[in-house]
Scaffold this motif. Structure first.
Motif, PDB file in Angstrom:
ATOM      1  N   ARG A 191      -0.960   5.623  -2.752  1.00  0.00           N
ATOM      2  CA  ARG A 191      -1.934   4.945  -3.601  1.00  0.00           C
ATOM      3  C   ARG A 191      -1.268   4.203  -4.755  1.00  0.00           C
ATOM      4  NH1 ARG A 191      -7.145   6.364  -2.626  1.00  0.00           N
ATOM      5  NH2 ARG A 191      -7.494   8.150  -1.265  1.00  0.00           N
ATOM      6  N   ARG A 192      -0.044   4.525  -5.065  1.00  0.00           N
ATOM      7  CA  ARG A 192       0.661   3.847  -6.151  1.00  0.00           C
ATOM      8  C   ARG A 192       1.351   2.608  -5.601  1.00  0.00           C
ATOM      9  NH1 ARG A 192       4.636   7.849  -8.961  1.00  0.00           N
ATOM     10  NH2 ARG A 192       4.869   5.998 -10.295  1.00  0.00           N
ATOM     11  N   PRO A 193       1.233   1.469  -6.288  1.00  0.00           N
ATOM     12  CA  PRO A 193       1.905   0.252  -5.794  1.00  0.00           C
ATOM     13  C   PRO A 193       3.411   0.424  -5.870  1.00  0.00           C
ATOM     14  CG  PRO A 193       0.945  -0.137  -7.955  1.00  0.00           C
ATOM     15  CD  PRO A 193       0.448   1.213  -7.514  1.00  0.00           C
ATOM     16  N   PRO A 194       4.133  -0.049  -4.891  1.00  0.00           N
ATOM     17  CA  PRO A 194       5.587   0.161  -4.868  1.00  0.00           C
ATOM     18  C   PRO A 194       6.324  -0.862  -5.729  1.00  0.00           C
ATOM     19  CG  PRO A 194       4.915  -0.980  -2.895  1.00  0.00           C
ATOM     20  CD  PRO A 194       3.643  -0.681  -3.656  1.00  0.00           C
ATOM     21  N   HIS A 195       7.573  -0.563  -5.947  1.00  0.00           N
ATOM     22  CA  HIS A 195       8.502  -1.444  -6.645  1.00  0.00           C
ATOM     23  C   HIS A 195       9.504  -1.931  -5.609  1.00  0.00           C
ATOM     24  CE1 HIS A 195      11.559  -1.901 -10.230  1.00  0.00           C
ATOM     25  NE2 HIS A 195      11.393  -3.015  -9.538  1.00  0.00           N
ATOM     26  N   VAL A 196       9.585  -3.250  -5.418  1.00  0.00           N
ATOM     27  CA  VAL A 196      10.490  -3.826  -4.419  1.00  0.00           C
ATOM     28  C   VAL A 196      11.784  -4.241  -5.115  1.00  0.00           C
ATOM     29  CG1 VAL A 196      10.827  -5.624  -2.699  1.00  0.00           C
ATOM     30  CG2 VAL A 196       8.552  -4.614  -3.020  1.00  0.00           C
ATOM     31  N   HIS A 197      12.912  -3.711  -4.654  1.00  0.00           N
ATOM     32  CA  HIS A 197      14.228  -4.058  -5.182  1.00  0.00           C
ATOM     33  C   HIS A 197      14.967  -4.902  -4.153  1.00  0.00           C
ATOM     34  CE1 HIS A 197      14.195  -1.020  -8.507  1.00  0.00           C
ATOM     35  NE2 HIS A 197      13.376  -0.392  -7.668  1.00  0.00           N
ATOM     36  N   LYS A 198      15.583  -5.953  -4.619  1.00  0.00           N
ATOM     37  CA  LYS A 198      16.423  -6.769  -3.738  1.00  0.00           C
ATOM     38  C   LYS A 198      17.822  -6.853  -4.315  1.00  0.00           C
ATOM     39  CE  LYS A 198      18.502 -10.802  -2.634  1.00  0.00           C
ATOM     40  NZ  LYS A 198      19.383 -11.678  -3.448  1.00  0.00           N
ATOM     41  N   PHE A 199      18.846  -6.581  -3.497  1.00  0.00           N
ATOM     42  CA  PHE A 199      20.236  -6.629  -3.921  1.00  0.00           C
ATOM     43  C   PHE A 199      20.956  -7.738  -3.151  1.00  0.00           C
ATOM     44  CE2 PHE A 199      18.824  -2.357  -4.828  1.00  0.00           C
ATOM     45  CZ  PHE A 199      19.329  -2.119  -6.093  1.00  0.00           C
ATOM     46  N   THR A 228      12.331 -12.683   1.427  1.00  0.00           N
ATOM     47  CA  THR A 228      11.936 -11.453   2.115  1.00  0.00           C
ATOM     48  C   THR A 228      11.343 -10.450   1.136  1.00  0.00           C
ATOM     49  OG1 THR A 228      13.703 -11.755   3.739  1.00  0.00           O
ATOM     50  CG2 THR A 228      12.749  -9.553   3.569  1.00  0.00           C
ATOM     51  N   ALA A 229      11.931 -10.312  -0.029  1.00  0.00           N
ATOM     52  CA  ALA A 229      11.442  -9.355  -1.031  1.00  0.00           C
ATOM     53  C   ALA A 229      10.033  -9.705  -1.493  1.00  0.00           C
ATOM     54  CB  ALA A 229      12.401  -9.314  -2.213  1.00  0.00           C
ATOM     55  N   THR A 230       9.769 -10.972  -1.775  1.00  0.00           N
ATOM     56  CA  THR A 230       8.428 -11.339  -2.242  1.00  0.00           C
ATOM     57  C   THR A 230       7.407 -11.304  -1.107  1.00  0.00           C
ATOM     58  OG1 THR A 230       9.037 -13.686  -2.002  1.00  0.00           O
ATOM     59  CG2 THR A 230       9.261 -12.703  -4.190  1.00  0.00           C
ATOM     60  N   LEU A 231       7.849 -11.538   0.119  1.00  0.00           N
ATOM     61  CA  LEU A 231       6.928 -11.391   1.262  1.00  0.00           C
ATOM     62  C   LEU A 231       6.455  -9.945   1.383  1.00  0.00           C
ATOM     63  CD1 LEU A 231       8.687 -13.578   3.989  1.00  0.00           C
ATOM     64  CD2 LEU A 231       6.382 -13.936   3.073  1.00  0.00           C
ATOM     65  N   LEU A 232       7.384  -8.990   1.256  1.00  0.00           N
ATOM     66  CA  LEU A 232       7.008  -7.580   1.351  1.00  0.00           C
ATOM     67  C   LEU A 232       6.173  -7.160   0.143  1.00  0.00           C
ATOM     68  CD1 LEU A 232      10.293  -5.974   2.750  1.00  0.00           C
ATOM     69  CD2 LEU A 232       8.330  -6.894   3.999  1.00  0.00           C
ATOM     70  N   ALA A 233       6.493  -7.698  -1.035  1.00  0.00           N
ATOM     71  CA  ALA A 233       5.703  -7.381  -2.228  1.00  0.00           C
ATOM     72  C   ALA A 233       4.270  -7.867  -2.058  1.00  0.00           C
ATOM     73  CB  ALA A 233       6.342  -8.026  -3.455  1.00  0.00           C
ATOM     74  N   ARG A 234       4.089  -9.036  -1.493  1.00  0.00           N
ATOM     75  CA  ARG A 234       2.747  -9.567  -1.229  1.00  0.00           C
ATOM     76  C   ARG A 234       1.996  -8.668  -0.255  1.00  0.00           C
ATOM     77  NH1 ARG A 234       0.270 -14.928   0.036  1.00  0.00           N
ATOM     78  NH2 ARG A 234      -1.086 -14.589   1.839  1.00  0.00           N
ATOM     79  N   ALA A 235       2.673  -8.266   0.833  1.00  0.00           N
ATOM     80  CA  ALA A 235       2.011  -7.455   1.853  1.00  0.00           C
ATOM     81  C   ALA A 235       1.615  -6.084   1.324  1.00  0.00           C
ATOM     82  CB  ALA A 235       2.921  -7.302   3.066  1.00  0.00           C
ATOM     83  N   SER A 263       1.092  -5.347  -1.985  1.00  0.00           N
ATOM     84  CA  SER A 263       0.493  -5.436  -3.324  1.00  0.00           C
ATOM     85  C   SER A 263       1.352  -4.672  -4.326  1.00  0.00           C
ATOM     86  CB  SER A 263      -0.939  -4.887  -3.314  1.00  0.00           C
ATOM     87  OG  SER A 263      -1.753  -5.643  -2.448  1.00  0.00           O
ATOM     88  N   ALA A 264       2.618  -5.023  -4.354  1.00  0.00           N
ATOM     89  CA  ALA A 264       3.599  -4.296  -5.163  1.00  0.00           C
ATOM     90  C   ALA A 264       3.309  -4.448  -6.657  1.00  0.00           C
ATOM     91  CB  ALA A 264       5.006  -4.799  -4.853  1.00  0.00           C
ATOM     92  N   ALA A 265       3.807  -3.478  -7.421  1.00  0.00           N
ATOM     93  CA  ALA A 265       3.666  -3.543  -8.872  1.00  0.00           C
ATOM     94  C   ALA A 265       4.572  -4.625  -9.451  1.00  0.00           C
ATOM     95  CB  ALA A 265       3.998  -2.187  -9.488  1.00  0.00           C
ATOM     96  N   ARG A 266       5.762  -4.782  -8.894  1.00  0.00           N
ATOM     97  CA  ARG A 266       6.709  -5.797  -9.363  1.00  0.00           C
ATOM     98  C   ARG A 266       7.854  -5.891  -8.371  1.00  0.00           C
ATOM     99  NH1 ARG A 266       7.026  -1.322 -12.384  1.00  0.00           N
ATOM    100  NH2 ARG A 266       9.029  -0.270 -12.723  1.00  0.00           N
ATOM    101  N   VAL A 267       8.635  -6.958  -8.555  1.00  0.00           N
ATOM    102  CA  VAL A 267       9.829  -7.196  -7.743  1.00  0.00           C
ATOM    103  C   VAL A 267      11.008  -7.330  -8.688  1.00  0.00           C
ATOM    104  CG1 VAL A 267      10.947  -8.713  -6.069  1.00  0.00           C
ATOM    105  CG2 VAL A 267       8.455  -8.402  -5.998  1.00  0.00           C
ATOM    106  N   SER A 268      12.104  -6.650  -8.397  1.00  0.00           N
ATOM    107  CA  SER A 268      13.335  -6.782  -9.179  1.00  0.00           C
ATOM    108  C   SER A 268      14.404  -7.391  -8.286  1.00  0.00           C
ATOM    109  CB  SER A 268      13.813  -5.423  -9.706  1.00  0.00           C
ATOM    110  OG  SER A 268      12.945  -4.933 -10.706  1.00  0.00           O
TER     111      SER A 268
END
Length: 830
Positions: A5-13, A219-226, A228-233
Motif C-alpha cells: 500500500r505504500r508507494p515505492p521509491h525507484v532508484h536508478k544507478f 526505464t526508471a520513470t516508466l516503472l515509477a509511472r506504472a 505510482s511511485a513516491a519519487r525517483v532518484s
C-alpha cells in the motif's frame, strides 16, 4: 510486513555508479539506507561496457576476429573480477559466475555468426548490447542478497513494452503500466527489492529493443509511472542539474528545483544529465524526479517536478548544442505560397533528419533551421531535390548551408511575462562582440535559443550566465544593486589602507565588500563580507605584528589553499586583488580558473617570466575573465593608464621619459632587486645621484639592467634607470655651498632642497621620518609640469617658479597647484 500500500521509491544507478567493485558496494549501501520503504532498483551497464559491446558488434561485422576475441576476453575478465570482489565465496558467487560465463559464451557465438555473415542490423545490435544491463542487474541483485537484503532480478522484457524501432524504441505506456504493476507489486508486497536492467524493452514480437543511449533513466520513470511511485532518484556522477556546463562556465551552480518543462528543455538542448524523454512518463503524475550525486548521498541534488518555484530568477539555466549546421531556404517565390514549410520538413522526415531549431521571418522570404552537422549535406541534397522545379524557375534562390554553428538555449519558466529578458541576452552577447546568426523563441516564453558560431559558444554562455547572475541561484534572488566581493591577497600596509577605503565607498549601483583577506600565514573569510569594524580590528592586529592565522576565526593556509577555499562558495562577482610583491602566479591562475577577475598592484606576475605572464592571459581569455593592472613610478604616475589614454586618442608613443627619484627626505631602505621591478635599492641610488657632484658614469637598475652598481664612484650626477622597457632619465646639476640647486638641467622633474640644519639626519644626509615638522612640502610635478625651486641655507622658502610645458610621453595641461605649507613662501605643484 506487507508494504504494497505504500508507494515505492525507484532508484536508478548509471554506469559510472557501477564502475567497479567499490562503486557496486556503495550502491548497495545507498539502497540499504532506504530499506524502510518499498524500493525498486534500475541499473545501467557498468561504465564503458555498452561502448565495448558496440565495438564487438562492429568488429565482428567487419570480420575482425582477433579484435573481437580480445574485447570479449576483457569484458569477461572485468565482470568476473568484480563478482569475486563483491561476493563472498559460496552459492551466490558460483551462480553469478556461471551466468557471466554463459552470457559471454553466447556473445562469442553471436560474434562468430556476424563475422561469417558480414551483416550487422539494428535488431542484432540491440540484442547484443542488451547483455551489459542484464549482467550488472544480476550483479547488484546478488550483492544485495549477500548484504542481507532480499532482492530479485527481474528482466526488463517482462515489464517494458516498446514499438519495433530498434535502436531508439518508443515505450508503449499502457502495456508497460499493466505488465509492471502485475509483476512488481507482488514482489514489493513480499518485501523484496526488484532489480531491473534499464535501457531495454520488448517489441510487439517479443524481441529486444533499446530505448537509446541513456535510456535507463527512461526505464526508471516508466516503472515509477506504472507503480505510482513516491519519487525517483537518479544517482549520477554530477551534483545535480547545473545552471551551465561547469567545464565552460566555472561558476556554474546546482539548481535546487526545476519545473519539469524547464528540465525537458535542458535535456533536449544538450544537457547530458537527463535522457530527453525521461520526464514524459511522469508528466502530470506529481512524481518528483531527483538528480542526486552518487558520491555524496546526503546532498539534495536537484528536484524536478511540477511544482512551480517562486519566480525569483526568470532564467534558471542555459545550455548549448554544438556541432550544428544552419540550413536556409530563400526565395521571393515563397511569399504567400502554401505548403513550402510542409514540403521542407517532409523531405527531412523522409531522410530521418531531426530539426532542433526553426526560424522564419514574417516576410516569408526565407526559412532556416538547424540540423546536426554530419547530416547537413544530406539535408541540402534532399531539399534541392524537393524544390528542383522552383529553383529552376527562379522562385527559390537555392539552399544555403552554414556549418560550424552552435545553438545556445536560455531556459526559465519565469521568463514568461518578465520584460527585458531578451534584451539582457542580446546585450550580453553584443558586449562580447558575438554575432547572432538566428533566433527562435516560442510563445510560451520558456526558451530563447540563439545560433552563434561554435567557436564563440563558450564565451556566449559565460556572458549570459553572468548577465543573469546565475551563480547566485542557490543563495537568493537577483542582487540589486550589483554585488562585488573582493579577495585581498596581501594585508600589509597597502592592503589595510585599501580595506579601509572600500568601507567608505558609497555607490547606489554597487555593493562592494571585502570577502576575504589573505597573508602569508593564512586567511580570514566570510562569504557575506567582512564588515568595516572587523576589517579595522584585523588591521589593528596586523599592525601590532600578529599574523592572520593567529587571529580568531582565521585559518592557516597558503595563498593557493585560501583562494581554492574561497572559490568553493557562491560569490556573486569575486575579484582577486593582488597587493603583494611576491610571486603569486599560482594563486592568480587558480583564481582565474575558478571564475575570479584579477586586479594587480603587484608587478611581478606580468613583468616577470614571459611564460608565467602568457599563461595568465591565456587562462583569462579562455575563462572570460578580466585582468586589470597598473605600474606606477615616482610619486604614483600611472604609466599604463596614461599610455592607453594616449593611444586611444590617436597618439603614437615612441618613447617614455621621466624622473625616477623618490623623496630625498625619506630614509631609503634597501630591498632585494627583482627583475622588472624598480626596487628601493634603485631608489636609494637615485637619491644618491641627487646629492653627488660631477658625474663619472651611468648606473642602471631594473628591467634589462645587469643589476646595481655598488662600486660606482660616490660623486655621480648623471644616470639612467631602465623601468619596464622604457627609460626614465634622471639628470642632476651641482649644488652651491648653501645647498641650493644652482642651475636647472634638462629632464629634471623634481628638485628637492636639503634639510634644515640641526635636524636629525639618517644615512646619506636624509632626515629621519617622524622627527620634527616637515622641512618642506613635497613637490610633485604632474604630467606636463616642470618645477624649479630654490632655498636659502636656513631653509627659508623663496618664490618658486612653475613652468608649464609638454613632457614627452605625457599629456600636457593637466595640472593643479596649491600653496606650500610652513617654511615655503612660494606656490608648489601637487
Amino acid at each position: 510486513m506487507p508494504r504494497s500500500r505504500r508507494p515505492p521509491h525507484v532508484h536508478k544507478f548509471g554506469g559510472a555508479s557501477l564502475a567497479d567493485s567499490t562503486a557496486v558496494r556503495h550502491a548497495v549501501d545507498i539502497i540499504r539506507r532506504h530499506a524502510q520503504e518499498p524500493t525498486v532498483v534500475v541499473v545501467s551497464a557498468m561504465a564503458g561496457t555498452t561502448d565495448a559491446l558496440l565495438g564487438v558488434a562492429q568488429q565482428a561485422g567487419a570480420g575482425e576476429s582477433r579484435a573481437v576475441a580480445a574485447l570479449i576476453a576483457r569484458l569477461r575478465s572485468r565482470h568476473a573480477e568484480t563478482a569475486r570482489a563483491v561476493l563472498p565465496a559460496g552459492r551466490l558467487r558460483a551462480d553469478l559466475l556461471a551466468s557471466v560465463s554463459d552470457m559471454f559464451a553466447e556473445l562469442e557465438a553471436l560474434a562468430e555468426g556476424l563475422r561469417l555473415l558480414r551483416e550487422l542490423t539494428p535488431r542484432t545490435t540491440d540484442y547484443l548490447v542488451a547483455r551489459g544491463e542484464r549482467l550488472s542487474a544480476r550483479l547488484v541483485a546478488a550483492a544485495l542478497e549477500a548484504a542481507g537484503t532480499r532482492a530479485r532480478y527481474v528482466d526488463a522484457l517482462d515489464l517494458v513494452h516498446t514499438d519495433g524501432a530498434f535502436g531508439q524504441a518508443a515505450p508503449d505506456f499502457a502495456r508497460t503500466d499493466r505488465s509492471a504493476a502485475r509483476t512488481l507489486l507482488p514482489l514489493l508486497a513480499r518485501g523484496l527489492v526488484p532489480v531491473v536492467p534499464g535501457f531495454i524493452g520488448a517489441t510487439p514480437g517479443g524481441e529486444v529493443a533499446t530505448l537509446g543511449r541513456g535510456g535507463s533513466d527512461l526505464t526508471a520513470t516508466l516503472l515509477a509511472r506504472a507503480l505510482s511511485a513516491a519519487r525517483v532518484s537518479l544517482w549520477k556522477d554530477v551534483p545535480g542539474l547545473l545552471t551551465a556546463d561547469p567545464r565552460v562556465v566555472p561558476d556554474a551552480r546546482v539548481i535546487p528545483q526545476l519545473h519539469a518543462r524547464e528540465a525537458a528543455e535542458l535535456a533536449y538542448y544538450g544537457a547530458k544529465v537527463l535522457h530527453p524523454r525521461t520526464l514524459i512518463p511522469v508528466a502530470g503524475r506529481r512524481i518528483p524526479v531527483h538528480v542526486r550525486p552518487f558520491g555524496d548521498p546526503d546532498a539534495p541534488g536537484t528536484e524536478v517536478s511540477e511544482r512551480v518555484a517562486p519566480a525569483r530568477f526568470p532564467v534558471k539555466a542555459l545550455t548549448a548544442a554544438g556541432g550544428q549546421a544552419l540550413v536556409t531556404v530563400t526565395g521571393n517565390g515563397m511569399l504567400g505560397v502554401p505548403g513550402i514549410a510542409a514540403r521542407t520538413f517532409a523531405s527531412l522526415q523522409a531522410r530521418r533528419i531531426s530539426v532542433s531549431l526553426i526560424s522564419q521571418a514574417s516576410s516569408e522570404h526565407s526559412i532556416c533551421f538547424s540540423v546536426p552537422e554530419p547530416l547537413a549535406a544530406h539535408a541540402r541534397e534532399s531539399l534541392e531535390r524537393e524544390f528542383a522545379g522552383e529553383i529552376a524557375r527562379g522562385e527559390i534562390d537555392g539552399v544555403e548551408l552554414g556549418t560550424g554553428m552552435a545553438t545556445v538555449a536560455v531556459v526559465g519558466l519565469g521568463m514568461q511575462g518578465t520584460p527585458g529578458v531578451a534584451a539582457a541576452v542580446f546585450s550580453a552577447l553584443a558586449a562580447a562582440r558575438i554575432n547572432v546568426v538566428a533566433i527562435a523563441q516560442g510563445s510560451s516564453e520558456l526558451n530563447i535559443s540563439v545560433v552563434v558560431e561554435a567557436r564563440q559558444a563558450a564565451e556566449a554562455q559565460r556572458r549570459i550566465h553572468a548577465a543573469f547572475q546565475l551563480s547566485r541561484i542557490a543563495g537568493g534572488g537577483v542582487i540589486q544593486p550589483e554585488r562585488m566581493e573582493l579577495v585581498l591577497l596581501g594585508f600589509g600596509q597597502i592592503g589595510r589602507t585599501l580595506a579601509g577605503m572600500i568601507g567608505r565607498v558609497r555607490r547606489p549601483a554597487l555593493d562592494l565588500r571585502v570577502a576575504a583577506v589573505i597573508d602569508r600565514s593564512g586567511f580570514v573569510f566570510d562569504p557575506q563580507g567582512l564588515g568595516s569594524r572587523r576589517l579595522a580590528a584585523l588591521a589593528a592586529e596586523k599592525k601590532k605584528g600578529r599574523r592572520l592565522a593567529e587571529l580568531p576565526r582565521a585559518r592557516a593556509a597558503t595563498a593557493e589553499e585560501a583562494v581554492r577555499h574561497v572559490a568553493g562558495y557562491a560569490l556573486t562577482r569575486p575579484v582577486l586583488v593582488d597587493l603583494t610583491a611576491h610571486d603569486t602566479a599560482a594563486a592568480l591562475e587558480l583564481g582565474l580558473t575558478h571564475g575570479m577577475d584579477l586586479v594587480l598592484a603587484n608587478k611581478l606576475p606580468l613583468a616577470g617570466r614571459r611564460g608565467m605572464s602568457d599563461s595568465l592571459w591565456q587562462t583569462a581569455r579562455a575563462r572570460g575573465r578580466r585582468i586589470l593592472h597598473e605600474a606606477t613610478v615616482g610619486a604614483g604616475l600611472p604609466i599604463i593608464d596614461t599610455y592607453h589614454k594616449l593611444t586611444e586618442s590617436g597618439d603614437r608613443v615612441e618613447r617614455i621619459e621621466g624622473a625616477a627619484l623618490r623623496d630625498a627626505r625619506l630614509r631609503p631602505r634597501r630591498r632585494i632587486r627583482r627583475r622588472g621591478v624598480l626596487t628601493r635599492g634603485a631608489e636609494r641610488d637615485a637619491a644618491r645621484l641627487y646629492r653627488a657632484g660631477p658625474a663619472r658614469g651611468p648606473v642602471r637598475h631594473g628591467c634589462g639592467a645587469k643589476g646595481a652598481h655598488p662600486g660606482a664612484p660616490p660623486r655621480l650626477s648623471r644616470g639612467a634607470l631602465a623601468i619596464g622597457g622604457g627609460v626614465a632619465r634622471a639628470q642632476m646639476g651641482p649644488r652651491d655651498p648653501a645647498g641650493r640647486v644652482s642651475r636647472a638641467t634638462p629632464g629634471t622633474r623634481r628638485r628637492l632642497a636639503p634639510p634644515r640644519r640641526g635636524r636629525r639626519e639618517g644615512r646619506h644626509g636624509a632626515p629621519l621620518r617622524g622627527h620634527g615638522d616637515p622641512v618642506e612640502d613635497r613637490r610633485r610635478a604632474p604630467a606636463g609640469v616642470e618645477l624649479e625651486s630654490a632655498r636659502g641655507p636656513q631653509g627659508v622658502g623663496q618664490p618658486g617658479r612653475l613652468h608649464h610645458g609638454p613632457v614627452q610621453g605625457q599629456p600636457a595641461g593637466d595640472h593643479r597647484s596649491r600653496r606650500g605649507r610652513r617654511g615655503d613662501g612660494g606656490r608648489g605643484a601637487e
